[in-house]
Design a protein around this motif. Structure first.
Motif, PDB file in Angstrom:
ATOM      1  N   HIS A  30       8.947  -8.221  -3.877  1.00 39.83           N
ATOM      2  CA  HIS A  30       9.188  -6.916  -3.954  1.00 39.83           C
ATOM      3  C   HIS A  30       9.012  -6.198  -2.454  1.00 39.83           C
ATOM      4  O   HIS A  30       8.395  -6.939  -1.327  1.00 39.83           O
ATOM      5  CB  HIS A  30       7.859  -6.090  -4.481  1.00 39.83           C
ATOM      6  N   GLY A  31       9.742  -5.093  -2.077  1.00 42.97           N
ATOM      7  CA  GLY A  31       9.596  -4.696  -0.879  1.00 42.97           C
ATOM      8  C   GLY A  31       8.333  -4.250  -0.509  1.00 42.97           C
ATOM      9  O   GLY A  31       8.010  -4.334   0.870  1.00 42.97           O
ATOM     10  N   TYR A  46      13.623  -2.109   5.171  1.00 41.38           N
ATOM     11  CA  TYR A  46      14.770  -2.070   4.565  1.00 41.38           C
ATOM     12  C   TYR A  46      16.107  -2.295   5.281  1.00 41.38           C
ATOM     13  O   TYR A  46      17.070  -3.030   4.701  1.00 41.38           O
ATOM     14  CB  TYR A  46      14.978  -0.802   3.508  1.00 41.38           C
ATOM     15  N   PRO A  47      16.476  -1.689   6.430  1.00 36.62           N
ATOM     16  CA  PRO A  47      17.413  -2.230   7.176  1.00 36.62           C
ATOM     17  C   PRO A  47      17.833  -3.432   7.440  1.00 36.62           C
ATOM     18  O   PRO A  47      18.938  -4.127   7.454  1.00 36.62           O
ATOM     19  CB  PRO A  47      17.272  -1.228   8.642  1.00 36.62           C
ATOM     20  N   LEU A  49      16.411  -6.013   5.556  1.00 36.35           N
ATOM     21  CA  LEU A  49      16.655  -6.651   4.218  1.00 36.35           C
ATOM     22  C   LEU A  49      18.355  -6.395   3.999  1.00 36.35           C
ATOM     23  O   LEU A  49      19.171  -7.106   3.428  1.00 36.35           O
ATOM     24  CB  LEU A  49      15.959  -6.160   3.170  1.00 36.35           C
ATOM     25  N   ILE A  50      18.735  -5.137   4.325  1.00 41.24           N
ATOM     26  CA  ILE A  50      20.163  -4.812   4.154  1.00 41.24           C
ATOM     27  C   ILE A  50      21.228  -5.618   4.817  1.00 41.24           C
ATOM     28  O   ILE A  50      22.152  -6.307   4.636  1.00 41.24           O
ATOM     29  CB  ILE A  50      20.505  -3.459   4.488  1.00 41.24           C
ATOM     30  N   ARG A  51      20.649  -6.019   6.142  1.00 38.19           N
ATOM     31  CA  ARG A  51      21.674  -6.818   7.202  1.00 38.19           C
ATOM     32  C   ARG A  51      21.609  -8.170   6.668  1.00 38.19           C
ATOM     33  O   ARG A  51      22.480  -8.840   6.734  1.00 38.19           O
ATOM     34  CB  ARG A  51      21.292  -6.714   8.634  1.00 38.19           C
ATOM     35  N   SER A  53      21.016  -9.144   3.444  1.00 37.93           N
ATOM     36  CA  SER A  53      21.819  -9.383   2.388  1.00 37.93           C
ATOM     37  C   SER A  53      23.218  -9.377   2.710  1.00 37.93           C
ATOM     38  O   SER A  53      24.004 -10.092   2.070  1.00 37.93           O
ATOM     39  CB  SER A  53      21.416  -7.989   1.361  1.00 37.93           C
ATOM     40  N   ASP A  54      23.747  -8.375   3.599  1.00 38.24           N
ATOM     41  CA  ASP A  54      25.102  -8.452   4.202  1.00 38.24           C
ATOM     42  C   ASP A  54      25.661  -9.658   4.582  1.00 38.24           C
ATOM     43  O   ASP A  54      26.637 -10.235   4.474  1.00 38.24           O
ATOM     44  CB  ASP A  54      25.412  -7.312   5.406  1.00 38.24           C
ATOM     45  N   ALA A  60      19.535  -9.721  -3.636  1.00 41.01           N
ATOM     46  CA  ALA A  60      18.644  -8.654  -4.122  1.00 41.01           C
ATOM     47  C   ALA A  60      18.930  -8.367  -5.727  1.00 41.01           C
ATOM     48  O   ALA A  60      20.350  -8.597  -6.074  1.00 41.01           O
ATOM     49  CB  ALA A  60      18.961  -7.406  -3.357  1.00 41.01           C
ATOM     50  N   TRP A  62      17.832  -5.915  -9.385  1.00 35.97           N
ATOM     51  CA  TRP A  62      16.727  -5.220 -10.256  1.00 35.97           C
ATOM     52  C   TRP A  62      15.870  -5.787 -10.944  1.00 35.97           C
ATOM     53  O   TRP A  62      16.516  -6.588 -11.632  1.00 35.97           O
ATOM     54  CB  TRP A  62      17.599  -3.871 -10.579  1.00 35.97           C
ATOM     55  N   ARG A  72      12.127   0.904 -12.109  1.00 36.94           N
ATOM     56  CA  ARG A  72      12.577  -0.350 -11.793  1.00 36.94           C
ATOM     57  C   ARG A  72      12.338  -0.771 -10.412  1.00 36.94           C
ATOM     58  O   ARG A  72      12.771   0.118  -9.365  1.00 36.94           O
ATOM     59  CB  ARG A  72      14.029  -0.843 -12.213  1.00 36.94           C
ATOM     60  N   ARG A  73      12.102  -1.919 -10.130  1.00 34.81           N
ATOM     61  CA  ARG A  73      11.782  -2.324  -8.711  1.00 34.81           C
ATOM     62  C   ARG A  73      12.896  -3.031  -8.110  1.00 34.81           C
ATOM     63  O   ARG A  73      13.480  -4.120  -9.004  1.00 34.81           O
ATOM     64  CB  ARG A  73      10.431  -3.256  -8.324  1.00 34.81           C
ATOM     65  N   HIS A  74      13.127  -3.173  -6.909  1.00 34.24           N
ATOM     66  CA  HIS A  74      14.274  -4.158  -6.364  1.00 34.24           C
ATOM     67  C   HIS A  74      13.484  -5.229  -5.975  1.00 34.24           C
ATOM     68  O   HIS A  74      12.609  -5.238  -5.214  1.00 34.24           O
ATOM     69  CB  HIS A  74      14.988  -3.329  -5.269  1.00 34.24           C
ATOM     70  N   TYR A  76      13.645  -9.268  -3.957  1.00 37.17           N
ATOM     71  CA  TYR A  76      14.468 -10.182  -2.848  1.00 37.17           C
ATOM     72  C   TYR A  76      13.973 -11.457  -2.832  1.00 37.17           C
ATOM     73  O   TYR A  76      12.794 -11.869  -3.240  1.00 37.17           O
ATOM     74  CB  TYR A  76      14.382  -9.260  -1.508  1.00 37.17           C
TER      75      TYR A  76
ATOM     76  N   TRP B  19      19.993   0.577  -2.219  1.00 40.74           N
ATOM     77  CA  TRP B  19      19.024   0.457  -1.134  1.00 40.74           C
ATOM     78  C   TRP B  19      18.157   1.543  -1.208  1.00 40.74           C
ATOM     79  O   TRP B  19      16.754   1.205  -1.011  1.00 40.74           O
ATOM     80  CB  TRP B  19      19.424  -0.276   0.034  1.00 40.74           C
ATOM     81  N   ALA B  22      16.116   1.726  -4.013  1.00 38.88           N
ATOM     82  CA  ALA B  22      14.898   0.888  -4.253  1.00 38.88           C
ATOM     83  C   ALA B  22      13.597   1.394  -3.166  1.00 38.88           C
ATOM     84  O   ALA B  22      12.690   1.181  -3.651  1.00 38.88           O
ATOM     85  CB  ALA B  22      15.649  -0.431  -3.406  1.00 38.88           C
ATOM     86  N   ALA B  25      11.947   3.995  -5.346  1.00 37.01           N
ATOM     87  CA  ALA B  25      11.487   3.402  -6.477  1.00 37.01           C
ATOM     88  C   ALA B  25      10.062   2.566  -6.025  1.00 37.01           C
ATOM     89  O   ALA B  25       8.892   2.643  -6.708  1.00 37.01           O
ATOM     90  CB  ALA B  25      12.177   2.525  -7.261  1.00 37.01           C
ATOM     91  N   GLU B  26       9.995   1.977  -5.012  1.00 37.81           N
ATOM     92  CA  GLU B  26       9.058   1.053  -4.392  1.00 37.81           C
ATOM     93  C   GLU B  26       7.753   1.920  -3.980  1.00 37.81           C
ATOM     94  O   GLU B  26       6.527   1.655  -4.012  1.00 37.81           O
ATOM     95  CB  GLU B  26       9.529   0.317  -3.317  1.00 37.81           C
ATOM     96  N   TRP B  39       5.838   5.749   3.571  1.00 37.24           N
ATOM     97  CA  TRP B  39       6.924   5.054   3.044  1.00 37.24           C
ATOM     98  C   TRP B  39       8.091   5.785   2.647  1.00 37.24           C
ATOM     99  O   TRP B  39       9.219   5.572   2.925  1.00 37.24           O
ATOM    100  CB  TRP B  39       6.221   4.407   1.637  1.00 37.24           C
ATOM    101  N   LEU B  46      16.025   5.705   6.463  1.00 38.18           N
ATOM    102  CA  LEU B  46      16.786   4.551   5.646  1.00 38.18           C
ATOM    103  C   LEU B  46      18.310   5.443   5.322  1.00 38.18           C
ATOM    104  O   LEU B  46      19.265   5.064   5.786  1.00 38.18           O
ATOM    105  CB  LEU B  46      16.561   3.716   4.772  1.00 38.18           C
ATOM    106  N   GLU B  50      21.781   4.881   6.995  1.00 41.08           N
ATOM    107  CA  GLU B  50      22.825   4.324   6.429  1.00 41.08           C
ATOM    108  C   GLU B  50      23.890   5.513   6.038  1.00 41.08           C
ATOM    109  O   GLU B  50      25.035   5.043   5.877  1.00 41.08           O
ATOM    110  CB  GLU B  50      22.292   3.710   5.138  1.00 41.08           C
TER     111      GLU B  50
END
Lengths: 125, 443
Positions: A30-31, A46-47, A49-51, A53-54, A60, A62, A72-74, A76, B19, B22, B25-26, B39, B46, B50
């Motif tokens: 989890h994040g 998160y940025p 994680l985004i990079r 993932s890209d 990632a 759900w 729901r949690r995201h 990774y 994202w 996410a 949610a977190e 947070w 973010l 973005e």
């Protein structure tokens, strides 16, 4: 004469995220757990994680079955390519003593070690 | 809080929404109080990052400031026809603000950096036109207090009480100005949108050709567009309907550029457009790039000369210093100056004709230019190479395997990249379409 310096592939913060993810590469994480492990704030984590993932290094998804009353949690985890990249990058960082280790440590900012020095790069299993 | 997260996620591009959601949610897992607030603050950061909020807000602020300054400069005093000028200003600002939203919704955001710069230039030009048109229209409706000026006014404009305003002498011009502004803006926004797939090189070629065309046109007709040269700095102007000397050559150059600039732009844009696909797809892609280059060329040319011409005329009305510069060394009476101001102001309306006719000519010539490339590129019996920039040498042929079998077709060859855009990270990754296939390989 200009001096040419090679730019590392990953920043210290990214290395700390890769290190956290590679501790249990097969497990979804989890994040918030990653944030606690790396000491990064959500606006930084998160940025990264985004990079990742890209670039196809992190996958990632759900959570399939959320806890009642909770969103729901995201989740990774590293991909196979991501694990290989993380292993290489962490090994390279560990070899660049002491600068690489210090950079990784400074990026990690582990709350348990406020000085930021002496954070060992986790061994990839 | 969930509605807030959903609303915040809407600000982020679709591929990033997961994202943003996410993070929100977190937040439920984070201990309440300051940690959870921190947070969520990270989530806002973010979304801002973005969603390119800083860039968007900066653009919005810049446009608001520029439009406000232009409207303030153009806002008329209590003249009898000031209401109409005000309505035009408001209409122009609404067009400038609303059309990009419509374009983004229908055709997507700007496709590349060149497209953005072209939009910025076009917006700056349209904003610059607001105060200049207002100044000229107010001058045309103002009746002189007396003397030869009043006589001249009565002859060329309309009867009126000295020292008052007779209203808008050419109210149709105001409507036409709004219509042409809307059409021109729509065309530029469409050509620079991502889904129309006009290559950055095509836009650059068209804009360059247009600036040359507009610059030469301005050298010939800086004080209103007329059948003869209106430049005070060229011999034989204002008095002789037949241009002579440099004016003659410049007038000839204008005609050459009017047809030649879009033709060359279309030719060059078509020549640079190298796409994979069937011959029909290739021809269509080249034709589209040619049309776009021609449209941009003559559209930019018309807009450039209109902005420069109306600004020069407005400055002629407002500034004695500019009058002195324009008619340097000429001893003009006050009445003669008024006559020239009146003539220039009346001729300014004809720039609108340029803005209508030039893009049509440009599109046609652009098609011809691209058609010429298609003609040259048609299958040649000797198997000659089609026109276009020299391609890099291909991979060396694979040696025959020792067992005598032929190597597999395509083995050892890298896949060609299929990227569209200028490499600034916003290129469309979709597969080649009919008109835009392979444009990413344009330099």
């Amino acid at each position: 004469m200009s001096r040419v310096t090679s730019r590392p592939e990953f920043s210290a913060q990214t290395l700390s995220v890769l290190a956290a993810l590679s501790e249990q590469p097969s497990q979804w994480q989890h994040g918030y757990a990653l944030a606690k492990q790396t000491g990064l704030k959500s606006g930084t984590l998160y940025p990264i994680l985004i990079r990742l993932s890209d670039r196809g290094l992190v996958e990632a998804c759900w959570q399939a079955e959320p806890q009642p009353g909770r969103p729901r949690r995201h989740l990774y985890r590293l991909t196979a390519g991501g694990l290989a990249s993380a292993t290489g990058a962490l090994a390279a960082s560990a070899q660049q003593q002491p600068s690489g280790r210090q950079a990784a440590a400074a990026g990690a900012r582990d709350a348990r070690q406020p000085s930021g020095h002496g954070v060992a790069v986790p061994v990839v299993r | 809080m969930s509605w807030l997260s959903r609303a915040g996620a809407r600000l982020v591009p679709a591929e990033r929404r997961d994202w943003a959601e996410a993070v929100w949610a977190e937040a439920q897992e984070v201990p309440p109080g300051w940690p959870r607030l921190a947070w969520r603050a990270g989530g806002v950061r973010l979304i801002a990052r973005e969603g390119q909020m800083v860039c968007r807000i900066g653009t919005l602020l810049l446009f608001t400031a520029a439009a406000g300054a232009a409207a303030w400069a153009a806002w008329p005093g209590p003249a009898s026809h000031a209401a109409m000028v005000r309505a035009d200003i408001i209409g122009a600002v609404l067009l400038l603000a609303g059309l990009p939203l419509l374009s983004r919704w229908l055709l997507g955001p700007p496709g590349n950096r060149m497209a953005r710069w072209l939009r910025v230039g076009c917006y700056a030009a349209n904003l610059a036109l607001m105060p200049t048109w207002a100044a000229i229209r107010l001058f045309l409706g103002s009746v002189p207090r007396g003397g030869h000026d009043l006589h001249t006014f009565h002859v060329f404009q309309a009867p009126g009480i000295p020292g008052t305003s007779v209203g808008d002498a050419h109210p149709k011009n105001a409507v036409w100005l709004l219509i042409i502004t809307a059409c021109g803006l729509a065309a530029i926004l469409a050509l620079t949108a991502r889904r129309t797939r006009v290559a950055p090189a095509t836009l650059a070629i068209g804009a360059g050709a247009g600036l040359v065309l507009g610059g030469v046109m301005f050298a010939v007709d800086p004080l209103g567009f007329d059948t003869y040269v209106t430049a005070p700095w060229l011999h034989g102007t204002m008095t002789d309907p037949v241009p002579a000397g440099r004016a003659q050559w410049l007038a000839a150059l204008c005609w050459i550029l009017l047809f030649g600039a879009p033709l060359a732009a279309g030719l060059l844009a078509g020549w640079r457009c190298r796409v994979p696909g069937t011959p029909g797809q290739v021809s269509a892609a080249r034709a589209w790039q040619g049309v776009a280059a021609g449209l941009v060329s003559n559209g930019v040319g018309a807009l450039f000369v209109t902005v420069l011409g109306t600004a020069t005329t407005a400055l002629l009305l407002r500034s004695a210093r500019v009058r002195g510069l324009l008619y340097h060394g000429q001893h003009l009476t006050a009445s003669a100056v008024y006559g020239r101001e009146l003539f220039a102001s009346q001729s300014v309306g004809r720039y609108l004709l340029l803005c209508l006719a030039f893009p049509v000519i440009g599109a046609l010539m652009g098609v011809f230019g691209a058609g010429a490339v298609n003609g040259l590129a048609s299958p040649q019996p000797d198997g000659g190479r089609p026109p276009g920039p020299p391609s890099p040498p291909g991979p060396a042929p694979l040696p025959d395997p020792p067992d005598g079998r032929l190597a597999e077709a395509g083995a050892g060859q890298d896949r060609l990249p299929g990227r569209y855009g200028d490499g600034d990270g916003e290129g469309d990754q979709s597969p080649p379409g009919l008109v835009g296939a392979g444009l990413g390989r344009l330099p």
